[in-house]
Design a protein around this motif. Structure first.
Motif, short mmCIF file in Angstrom:
data_model
loop_
_atom_site.label_atom_id
_atom_site.label_comp_id
_atom_site.label_asym_id
_atom_site.label_seq_id
_atom_site.Cartn_x
_atom_site.Cartn_y
_atom_site.Cartn_z
N MET A 1 0.84 -1.18 0.00
CA MET A 1 0.00 0.00 0.00
C MET A 1 0.89 1.26 0.00
N GLN A 2 0.43 2.28 -0.67
CA GLN A 2 1.19 3.52 -0.81
C GLN A 2 0.54 4.67 -0.07
N LEU A 3 1.35 5.67 0.19
CA LEU A 3 0.85 6.91 0.76
C LEU A 3 0.59 7.90 -0.36
N THR A 4 -0.41 8.74 -0.18
CA THR A 4 -0.63 9.84 -1.12
C THR A 4 0.46 10.88 -0.87
N PRO A 5 0.66 11.83 -1.78
CA PRO A 5 1.68 12.86 -1.54
C PRO A 5 1.48 13.62 -0.22
N THR A 6 0.25 13.93 0.13
CA THR A 6 0.02 14.67 1.38
C THR A 6 0.26 13.78 2.59
N GLU A 7 -0.14 12.52 2.50
CA GLU A 7 0.15 11.58 3.58
C GLU A 7 1.66 11.41 3.74
N GLU A 8 2.35 11.37 2.63
CA GLU A 8 3.81 11.22 2.68
C GLU A 8 4.45 12.44 3.37
N LYS A 9 3.96 13.62 3.07
CA LYS A 9 4.46 14.82 3.73
C LYS A 9 4.26 14.72 5.24
N LEU A 10 3.08 14.28 5.64
CA LEU A 10 2.76 14.10 7.06
C LEU A 10 3.66 13.03 7.68
N MET A 11 3.93 11.98 6.92
CA MET A 11 4.81 10.91 7.39
C MET A 11 6.22 11.45 7.64
N HIS A 12 6.69 12.34 6.78
CA HIS A 12 8.01 12.95 6.97
C HIS A 12 8.04 13.76 8.27
N PHE A 13 6.96 14.46 8.57
CA PHE A 13 6.89 15.20 9.83
C PHE A 13 7.00 14.24 11.01
N LEU A 14 6.33 13.10 10.92
CA LEU A 14 6.37 12.12 12.01
C LEU A 14 7.75 11.48 12.13
N TRP A 15 8.38 11.17 11.02
CA TRP A 15 9.73 10.62 11.09
C TRP A 15 10.66 11.61 11.77
N GLU A 16 10.51 12.87 11.46
CA GLU A 16 11.35 13.91 12.04
C GLU A 16 11.10 14.03 13.55
N ARG A 17 9.85 14.03 13.93
CA ARG A 17 9.48 14.22 15.33
C ARG A 17 9.57 12.95 16.17
N LYS A 18 9.48 11.78 15.53
CA LYS A 18 9.44 10.47 16.20
C LYS A 18 8.06 10.16 16.77
N LYS A 19 7.44 11.12 17.43
CA LYS A 19 6.07 11.00 17.94
C LYS A 19 5.53 12.41 18.09
N SER A 20 4.21 12.54 17.89
CA SER A 20 3.65 13.88 17.89
C SER A 20 2.14 13.86 18.02
N GLY A 21 1.62 14.96 18.53
CA GLY A 21 0.18 15.16 18.57
C GLY A 21 -0.30 15.85 17.31
N LEU A 22 -1.61 15.85 17.13
CA LEU A 22 -2.23 16.45 15.95
C LEU A 22 -1.86 17.93 15.81
N LYS A 23 -1.89 18.66 16.91
CA LYS A 23 -1.64 20.10 16.86
C LYS A 23 -0.23 20.41 16.33
N ASP A 24 0.77 19.69 16.82
CA ASP A 24 2.14 19.92 16.35
C ASP A 24 2.30 19.54 14.88
N LEU A 25 1.66 18.45 14.48
CA LEU A 25 1.73 18.04 13.07
C LEU A 25 1.08 19.08 12.18
N LEU A 26 -0.04 19.60 12.61
CA LEU A 26 -0.72 20.65 11.86
C LEU A 26 0.19 21.87 11.71
N ASN A 27 0.89 22.22 12.77
CA ASN A 27 1.80 23.37 12.73
C ASN A 27 3.00 23.15 11.82
N ASP A 28 3.34 21.89 11.54
CA ASP A 28 4.47 21.61 10.64
C ASP A 28 4.16 21.97 9.19
N PHE A 29 2.89 21.98 8.83
CA PHE A 29 2.52 22.32 7.45
C PHE A 29 2.77 23.80 7.19
N PRO A 30 3.24 24.12 5.99
CA PRO A 30 3.42 25.54 5.65
C PRO A 30 2.05 26.20 5.42
#
Length: 123
Positions: A1-30
């Motif tokens: 199964m593949q990730l969509t481009p936006t899911e992949e962007k979100l996945m990169h945020f999680l890899w960077e953070r290791k673990k995170s809440g919704l609010k911090d992930l939302l703030n990672d988006f430009p």
């Protein structure tokens, strides 16, 4: 199964953070940031695809990746080789050296990596 481009962007945020809440992930988006509900939906889809999971901590979800970045990257590259280069890594290498603007030093670095891999395989 593949990730969509936006899911992949979100996945990169999680890899960077290791673990995170919704609010911090939302703030990672430009800017303009997606809606909170959009990110929540993306996270749900990624859980369903088994790319991430979460723990409940004080009533809030803390999301974390289930797949390592290296493993995901390897699968993506192998799909790319299969889909666009007739399952031939040599065709990918040829494309990279002729159709991209690699500098002489980048080409020499690439050659060094290949030479090193060949030496290790011959041992």
């Amino acid at each position: 199964m593949q990730l969509t481009p936006t899911e992949e962007k979100l996945m990169h945020f999680l890899w960077e953070r290791k673990k995170s809440g919704l609010k911090d992930l939302l703030n990672d988006f430009p800017e303009p940031k997606p809606a909170k509900t959009t990110v929540a939906t993306l996270l749900k889809r990624m859980i369903d695809k088994k790319f991430i999971s979460y723990k409940e901590i004080n009533g809030k979800r803390e999301y974390y990746p289930l797949i390592k970045k290296h493993a995901y990257s390897s699968k993506r590259i192998n799909r790319l080789i299969k889909s666009f280069f007739n399952d031939s890594p040599a065709q990918l290498a040829s494309f990279c050296t002729t159709e991209t603007n690699l500098s002489t030093s980048e080409l020499e670095e690439l050659r060094g990596l290949i030479d090193e891999k060949i030496k290790k395989q011959k041992k």
